[in-house]
Design a protein around this motif. Structure first.
Motif, PDB file in Angstrom:
ATOM      1  N   SER A  28       0.836  -1.192   0.000  1.00 33.45           N
ATOM      2  CA  SER A  28       0.000   0.000   0.000  1.00 33.45           C
ATOM      3  C   SER A  28       0.878   1.251   0.000  1.00 33.45           C
ATOM      4  O   SER A  28       2.092   1.178   0.235  1.00 33.45           O
ATOM      5  N   LEU A  29       0.252   2.380  -0.243  1.00 31.51           N
ATOM      6  CA  LEU A  29       0.970   3.652  -0.327  1.00 31.51           C
ATOM      7  C   LEU A  29       1.755   3.937   0.949  1.00 31.51           C
ATOM      8  O   LEU A  29       2.885   4.437   0.899  1.00 31.51           O
TER       9      LEU A  29
ATOM     10  N   VAL B 134       0.405   3.254  -8.977  1.00 31.68           N
ATOM     11  CA  VAL B 134      -0.489   3.606  -7.876  1.00 31.68           C
ATOM     12  C   VAL B 134      -1.919   3.497  -8.381  1.00 31.68           C
ATOM     13  O   VAL B 134      -2.307   4.192  -9.319  1.00 31.68           O
ATOM     14  N   PHE B 135      -2.713   2.607  -7.774  1.00 36.33           N
ATOM     15  CA  PHE B 135      -4.098   2.401  -8.178  1.00 36.33           C
ATOM     16  C   PHE B 135      -5.006   3.314  -7.352  1.00 36.33           C
ATOM     17  O   PHE B 135      -5.177   3.100  -6.153  1.00 36.33           O
TER      18      PHE B 135
ATOM     19  N   ASP C  32       9.494  18.056  -7.000  1.00 35.52           N
ATOM     20  CA  ASP C  32       9.618  18.107  -5.545  1.00 35.52           C
ATOM     21  C   ASP C  32       8.270  18.019  -4.845  1.00 35.52           C
ATOM     22  O   ASP C  32       8.202  17.699  -3.653  1.00 35.52           O
ATOM     23  N   ASN C  33       7.188  18.309  -5.565  1.00 32.99           N
ATOM     24  CA  ASN C  33       5.858  18.325  -4.949  1.00 32.99           C
ATOM     25  C   ASN C  33       5.007  17.108  -5.287  1.00 32.99           C
ATOM     26  O   ASN C  33       3.938  16.935  -4.718  1.00 32.99           O
ATOM     27  N   VAL C  34       5.472  16.285  -6.209  1.00 32.82           N
ATOM     28  CA  VAL C  34       4.662  15.170  -6.684  1.00 32.82           C
ATOM     29  C   VAL C  34       4.314  14.215  -5.543  1.00 32.82           C
ATOM     30  O   VAL C  34       3.152  13.875  -5.333  1.00 32.82           O
ATOM     31  N   TRP C  35       5.327  13.761  -4.813  1.00 32.89           N
ATOM     32  CA  TRP C  35       5.072  12.786  -3.754  1.00 32.89           C
ATOM     33  C   TRP C  35       4.171  13.366  -2.670  1.00 32.89           C
ATOM     34  O   TRP C  35       3.295  12.697  -2.140  1.00 32.89           O
TER      35      TRP C  35
ATOM     36  N   VAL D  26       0.639  11.564  -1.404  1.00 31.88           N
ATOM     37  CA  VAL D  26       0.389  11.050  -0.047  1.00 31.88           C
ATOM     38  C   VAL D  26      -0.629  11.892   0.712  1.00 31.88           C
ATOM     39  O   VAL D  26      -1.277  11.400   1.642  1.00 31.88           O
ATOM     40  N   GLU D  27      -0.780  13.158   0.322  1.00 35.30           N
ATOM     41  CA  GLU D  27      -1.759  14.000   1.008  1.00 35.30           C
ATOM     42  C   GLU D  27      -3.175  13.781   0.488  1.00 35.30           C
ATOM     43  O   GLU D  27      -4.146  13.911   1.232  1.00 35.30           O
ATOM     44  N   GLU D  28      -3.298  13.451  -0.796  1.00 38.87           N
ATOM     45  CA  GLU D  28      -4.619  13.360  -1.410  1.00 38.87           C
ATOM     46  C   GLU D  28      -5.174  11.940  -1.490  1.00 38.87           C
ATOM     47  O   GLU D  28      -6.388  11.750  -1.523  1.00 38.87           O
TER      48      GLU D  28
END
Length: 205
Positions: free
Chosen positions: A82-83, A138-139, A155-158, A162-164
Motif C-alpha cells: 500500500s501507499l 499507484v491504483f 519536488d511536490n509530486v510525492w 500522499v496527502e490526497e
C-alpha cells in the motif's frame, strides 16, 4: 573379497552421488540468490516483490540508456503493498541492500502513460539513493487528480500523492533502474554476452 564388498562399494557411490546432487542444489540456490533483485520493507525478511537481474533485465532506452532496467511485469500478482508502505522499502541486489528511499519520495514524477489494465491510477518513478529508481503503479485517484499532479514540479509530486490519496491505496512494483556504472561486475558475471554491446555506457572489467 567379502561377498558384501560390491554392496558396500555401491552404497559409497550412491552416497557420493547424493552429496554431489545436494552440493549442486546448494550452488544453484546461491547462484539464483546472487542474481535476485528484491524489494523489501526495512527490517523484514521476506520480499514483497522479486525479479532476476539478468533474465528480467535490459538496457534502459532514451535518456535512461545509462541504466539497467529490471522489470517486474512477469509476475501474476495484482498488488504488492500500500501507499503507506513505500517510505520503508529498499532495493536489494544479491541479498544485500543496494538503495533506500532516503527522501520520502522527493524526486518522484508521474509518467504520462496509459492505464493498461483498466484499474485506474498512474505509474510513478521514484528516485532512490545511489542514482537508482523504483517504478510503481499507484491504483487510485481521478483523472483530474493525476492531471493536476502531472503539472507539478517533481519536488511536490510525492507530497500531492500522499496527502490526497488514502494510505491504504494499492501499489504494484513495476521496475528498478540501476545505474550501469554501479552494477558493472554483476552484468559481467551474469550477462557476459553484453560485453561487446553498449561499450560507451558499460566499462566492463
Amino acid at each position: 573379497m567379502s561377498d558384501l564388498a560390491p554392496f558396500v562399494a555401491a552404497a559409497l557411490r550412491d552416497k557420493t552421488v547424493m552429496e554431489l546432487i545436494e552440493e549442486n542444489k546448494k550452488l544453484a540456490k546461491q547462484h539464483r540468490q546472487a542474481r535476485t533483485v528484491e524489494i523489501m520493507a526495512t527490517g523484514e525478511c521476506d520480499p514483497i516483490a522479486s525479479a532476476l537481474f539478468d533474465e528480467n533485465g535490459s538496457f534502459g532506452g532514451g535518456k535512461d540508456c545509462d541504466k539497467w532496467n529490471v522489470n517486474f511485469s512477469h509476475r501474476s500478482v495484482a498488488v504488492d503493498c500500500s501507499l503507506q508502505d513505500l517510505p520503508e522499502l529498499e532495493i536489494r541486489l544479491g541479498g544485500i541492500s543496494f538503495a533506500q528511499n532516503l527522501w520520502g519520495g522527493r524526486g518522484a514524477f508521474v509518467r504520462d502513460d496509459e492505464d493498461k489494465d483498466g484499474r485506474g491510477g498512474r505509474s510513478v518513478h521514484i528516485e532512490y539513493s545511489r542514482n537508482s529508481y523504483l517504478g510503481i503503479h499507484v491504483f487510485g485517484g481521478s483523472e483530474e487528480f493525476w492531471d493536476f499532479v502531472l503539472g507539478e514540479h517533481s519536488d511536490n509530486v510525492w507530497e500531492c500523492i500522499v496527502e490526497e490519496l488514502p494510505p491504504e491505496t494499492e501499489v504494484k512494483i513495476q521496475y528498478v533502474y540501476f545505474p550501469l556504472d554501479q552494477v558493472q561486475a554483476t552484468l559481467h558475471n551474469f550477462r557476459p554476452d553484453l560485453k561487446n554491446k553498449r561499450k560507451k555506457d558499460v566499462d566492463f572489467p
